[in-house]
Design an enzyme around this catalytic site. Sequence first.
Site, PDB file in Angstrom:
ATOM      1  N   LYS A  67       6.576  -7.919   1.976  1.00  0.00           N
ATOM      2  CA  LYS A  67       5.952  -7.599   0.686  1.00  0.00           C
ATOM      3  C   LYS A  67       7.034  -7.249  -0.320  1.00  0.00           C
ATOM      4  CE  LYS A  67       2.259  -4.663  -1.265  1.00  0.00           C
ATOM      5  NZ  LYS A  67       1.272  -3.605  -0.993  1.00  0.00           N
ATOM      6  N   SER A  79      -3.493  -4.587  -2.209  1.00  0.00           N
ATOM      7  CA  SER A  79      -2.449  -5.241  -2.961  1.00  0.00           C
ATOM      8  C   SER A  79      -1.560  -6.159  -2.123  1.00  0.00           C
ATOM      9  CB  SER A  79      -1.591  -4.188  -3.656  1.00  0.00           C
ATOM     10  OG  SER A  79      -0.896  -3.408  -2.709  1.00  0.00           O
ATOM     11  N   SER A  93      -4.411  -1.158   0.972  1.00  0.00           N
ATOM     12  CA  SER A  93      -3.711  -2.397   0.630  1.00  0.00           C
ATOM     13  C   SER A  93      -3.214  -3.247   1.788  1.00  0.00           C
ATOM     14  CB  SER A  93      -2.526  -2.097  -0.278  1.00  0.00           C
ATOM     15  OG  SER A  93      -2.985  -1.992  -1.601  1.00  0.00           O
TER      16      SER A  93
HETATM   17  N1  GLN Z   1      -6.555  -0.836  -4.398  1.00  0.00           N
HETATM   18  C1  GLN Z   1      -6.026   0.493  -4.374  1.00  0.00           C
HETATM   19  C2  GLN Z   1      -5.314   0.789  -5.677  1.00  0.00           C
HETATM   20  O1  GLN Z   1      -5.386  -0.033  -6.523  1.00  0.00           O
HETATM   21  C3  GLN Z   1      -5.105   0.651  -3.219  1.00  0.00           C
HETATM   22  C4  GLN Z   1      -3.791   0.014  -3.411  1.00  0.00           C
HETATM   23  C5  GLN Z   1      -2.852   0.222  -2.284  1.00  0.00           C
HETATM   24  O2  GLN Z   1      -3.244   0.587  -1.193  1.00  0.00           O
HETATM   25  N2  GLN Z   1      -1.591   0.042  -2.590  1.00  0.00           N
HETATM   26  O3  GLN Z   1      -4.724   1.801  -5.866  1.00  0.00           O
END
Ligand code: GLN
Length: 454
Positions: free
Chosen positions: A61, A136, A160
Site C-alpha cells: 500500500k 482505503s 481499511s
Molecule cells: N473508511 C474509514 C475512514 O475513512 C477508515 C479508513 C481506514 O481504515 N484507513 O476513515
Amino acid sequence: LTVTDLVNESYSRINQVESKVDAFLSLTEEAARKKAKALDEKISSSSRLEGPLYGLPVGIKDNIVTKGIRTTCASKLLENFEPIHNATVVERLNEANTVTIGKLNMDEFAMGSSNENSGFKVTRNPWDIDRVPGGSSGGSAASVAAGEVLFSLGSDTGGSIREPAAFCGVVGMKPTYGRVSRFGLVAFASSLDQIGPITRTVEDNAYVLEAIAGHDQRDSTSANVEVDKFSEALTGDIKGLRIAVPKEYMAEGVSDEVREQVLQSLKTLESLGATWEEVSLPHSKYATAAYYLIASSEASANLARFDGIRYGVRVEEGNLIETYKKSRSQGFGEEVKRRIMLGTFALSSGYYDAYYKKAQQVRTLIKRDFEEVFKDYDVIIGPTAPTTAFKIGEKINDPLTMYATDILTIPVNLAGVPAISVPSGLAEGLPVGLQIIGKFFDESTVYRVAHAFE
Ligand code: GLN
C-alpha cells in the site's frame, strides 16, 4: 518453479488486467526482476528453501514507505516523494525474501471506504469493474483478487483492510493494535492505525503476519509481546468454540443478503462443533461518531507536517505562509481537507471537552463492551460490511453515507482488538465478508476459526 517464473507471472497478469483494475500507482519491475534473479541464484547455491515466503510477489500500500520507491499516499502533495528508508514491515518482508512488485492505490492518506478519494485514479473491483473495490486499501485487495500479486500489505484505521477484503473476496487481517510496527507507515490516526496482510487464503495470511509482526523499538506503541506461530493454529478443530453474535451487527442497515450469508456461515461453524449466541455491544451505535472525531483530530495533527517545505509538492508564491497555504490547498483533496477541518475544530479550545474528550470517553465504553463479551466467548462474529461492493459514484457525494460503510469495522479499531475478514460466499454474484473478532493478541484463535470455516 523459480522466483523469476513467479515474478514473470505477476507482471504478465498485470499486463493483462491492470488497464481494467488500476490497482497500482507504481511498478518496480526492473528491481523486482533483479531481485528474483538474485534469489534464484541464492537458492541454487544452497539446497534448502529459506522460509515460507521465499520469492513471493508482494504489493505494498502506498502509505508504507519504501526506500527509493515513490510513496505518495495517493496524494498530489506527495506525488514526488521518495523515502530514504524502509518501513519496518518492508524490512521484515525483505528478510523473508519476498519480491516487491509495486505500490498500491488507496484513498488519499487512507481516508475513505471506496478508493474514490485517491488523488490519482479509482481502482476497480475485479468482480465487477463498475463497482468499488472498497477502501482505503482498495488497491491492496483488488491486486490480490485479480491475481496480480500473491499477497499485499494494507493498513486499517477504521476498516481499511477488512472492508476492501470483503468487497473483493479475499482475506484481510487487522492485527491487535501494537502487534505490527507502525514505523514507516504514514500516520493517519496513530492510536488506531495498524498494518496487516491481504491474501487469498487464511494460511497465507498467517504466514505473512508471522513475518511482519513483533516488537520494534522504533515504534513506541509497538507491543513487546511474543509472536505466536499463527500458522500452527490452523488445526481445523473448533469443537466447543463459543461464538458471540452482536445483535447490533445483524440489525437494520445490514442488507438482507449479507445477513442471510452470515447466518449460513454460522450454520457451517455449528456443524463443525461451535456454538453461537446473540449478545449486545450496546455502545457500538456511537462508534462511528466517536471514530470520526478521534481519527480526524489525530489526522489534523499528523498531517500538519505536510507544509510544502519538507516533502512533496511546493507551490512557491508570495511569503512563507502563502507557500504553506497554497501547497496544502492544491495538494490535499476534498476529503482530506474535510477531516483536517473537522479535527482542528474538535481539538480547538472551548470545544475540546464537548467533542474530543467525550469521544475518548465513548471509546472506553466501547472497549469495555468487547471485554465484557470476551469474558464468556472466544470470538465475536458478524458481517464485515453492511452491504456488498457498491457502484462507483454511488456514495461519493454524500460523506455521511460513505462513513456508515464502516459501522461494523470501526468499533474493533476503537477497542484495539484483532479482526479478520474472510470470504463467506456470494450474494447476487458479489463477495460477502465474514468478520471474526478476537481477544487482544489472540490472532491465533481468529485464524483457527477462519481456517476451519474457509
Ligand atoms: N473508511 C474509514 C475512514 O475513512 C477508515 C479508513 C481506514 O481504515 N484507513 O476513515
